[in-house]
Design a protein around this motif. Structure first.
Motif, mmCIF file in Angstrom:
data_model
loop_
_atom_site.group_PDB
_atom_site.id
_atom_site.type_symbol
_atom_site.label_atom_id
_atom_site.label_comp_id
_atom_site.label_asym_id
_atom_site.label_seq_id
_atom_site.Cartn_x
_atom_site.Cartn_y
_atom_site.Cartn_z
ATOM 1 N N UNK A 76 -3.122 5.867 -1.835
ATOM 2 C CA UNK A 76 -4.550 5.925 -2.168
ATOM 3 C C UNK A 76 -5.336 4.852 -1.421
ATOM 4 N N UNK A 77 -6.537 5.173 -0.964
ATOM 5 C CA UNK A 77 -7.317 4.211 -0.170
ATOM 6 C C UNK A 77 -7.690 2.939 -0.950
ATOM 7 N N UNK A 78 -7.719 3.009 -2.281
ATOM 8 C CA UNK A 78 -8.079 1.822 -3.068
ATOM 9 C C UNK A 78 -6.858 1.065 -3.570
ATOM 10 N N UNK A 79 -5.675 1.387 -3.044
ATOM 11 C CA UNK A 79 -4.453 0.688 -3.451
ATOM 12 C C UNK A 79 -4.489 -0.775 -3.002
ATOM 13 N N UNK A 80 -3.806 -1.640 -3.754
ATOM 14 C CA UNK A 80 -3.757 -3.064 -3.460
ATOM 15 C C UNK A 80 -2.428 -3.438 -2.792
ATOM 16 N N UNK A 81 -2.399 -4.618 -2.203
ATOM 17 C CA UNK A 81 -1.195 -5.098 -1.517
ATOM 18 C C UNK A 81 -0.118 -5.443 -2.530
ATOM 19 N N UNK A 82 1.074 -4.892 -2.348
ATOM 20 C CA UNK A 82 2.203 -5.182 -3.234
ATOM 21 C C UNK A 82 2.789 -6.538 -2.878
ATOM 22 N N UNK A 83 3.014 -7.385 -3.889
ATOM 23 C CA UNK A 83 3.545 -8.719 -3.645
ATOM 24 C C UNK A 83 5.016 -8.729 -3.319
ATOM 25 N N UNK A 121 3.325 -3.922 1.070
ATOM 26 C CA UNK A 121 2.691 -2.669 1.491
ATOM 27 C C UNK A 121 1.490 -2.423 0.595
ATOM 28 N N UNK A 122 0.396 -1.993 1.165
ATOM 29 C CA UNK A 122 -0.804 -1.737 0.380
ATOM 30 C C UNK A 122 -0.628 -0.414 -0.367
#
Length: 246
Positions: free
Chosen positions: A214-221, A225-226
């Motif tokens: 999804x375009x609004x996904x956040x960066x995984x710590x 990967x976003x």
């Protein structure tokens, strides 16, 4: 109307002006204000205190925290009656952070009993950031730390007893937000329809597109990967499956 007989000689008189009357009234009000009951260190704890308990559930712990704030009632039975926080307790099944939680409750309770303006403490607690990162509460509100969550619970209580003014939106603001929300949803629906149309065109042309997040996904710590999306109050990565919810 009966006349009052004056038995003694009049030794003097004075005409009180409107300004002097106002000054006298102001002085009397100030004296009354100074005589009001206030919270101070020597104020004895009553046998009964009225309190409220707030539940905090965070993705950082399996068990919820229960914050109880007890209030002392000042100037009871008068027009100046006011509840003021006197002590605070925090209870939880999770004992991992027991030491600092007990220390925090004792310090906050001491500030409560000190008296004066205690609103500053809310801002100080809400400004604490966890170096490991915060989390999003249910509804999408970001919370920078568990300490900030405790500060928010105290702020909620102070609003409840009238020591802090509530920041509820007026009808005009609610209507404006509703119209903006409707506009955003309309654009989102339009964009989704356009994307679906493009996908149909690509399929008919025999092109295979790679799966995207999804375009609004956040960066995984964890995997960087976003691909982390907000699900059930916390972030879950669609790439590696990492989640604070466990």
């Amino acid at each position: 109307m009966s006349a009052n007989k004056i038995d003694k000689k009049i030794t003097g008189f004075k005409v009180v002006s409107a300004e002097e009357k106002a000054q006298q009234a102001e002085k009397a009000a100030e004296q009354a204000k100074q005589s009001l009951e206030r919270v101070h260190e020597d104020l004895a704890r009553p046998e009964f205190l009225m309190g409220s308990t707030y539940k905090i559930k965070t993705p950082m712990s399996e068990h919820a925290l229960y914050i109880t704030i007890n209030d002392i009632v000042l100037n009871q039975g008068t027009e100046h009656e006011q509840r003021h926080p006197y002590e605070m307790f925090i209870n939880s099944k999770n004992m991992e952070q027991f030491q600092w939680i007990v220390a925090l409750t004792r310090v906050i309770s001491a500030v409560f009993r000190k008296g004066g303006d205690i609103n500053f403490m809310v801002e100080e607690l809400k400004a604490v950031f966890d170096p490991k990162g915060g989390y999003f509460k249910k509804g999408g509100k970001f919370m920078p730390s568990l300490v900030a969550e405790i500060g928010e619970a105290i702020e909620q209580h102070l609003k409840h007893i009238g020591l802090i003014e509530s920041d509820e939106l007026d009808e005009h603001q609610k209507a404006l937000i509703a119209s903006k929300r409707a506009e955003y949803e309309a654009k989102k629906t339009e964009a989704a329809a356009a994307a679906a149309s493009d996908a149909v065109n690509d399929a008919s042309a025999g092109a295979s597109s790679s799966a995207e997040f999804p375009p609004d996904a956040q960066l995984c710590g964890k995997c960087n990967v976003k691909a982390a999306i907000l699900m059930d109050g916390c972030y879950t990565c669609l790439n590696c499956g990492d989640s604070k919810c466990g």
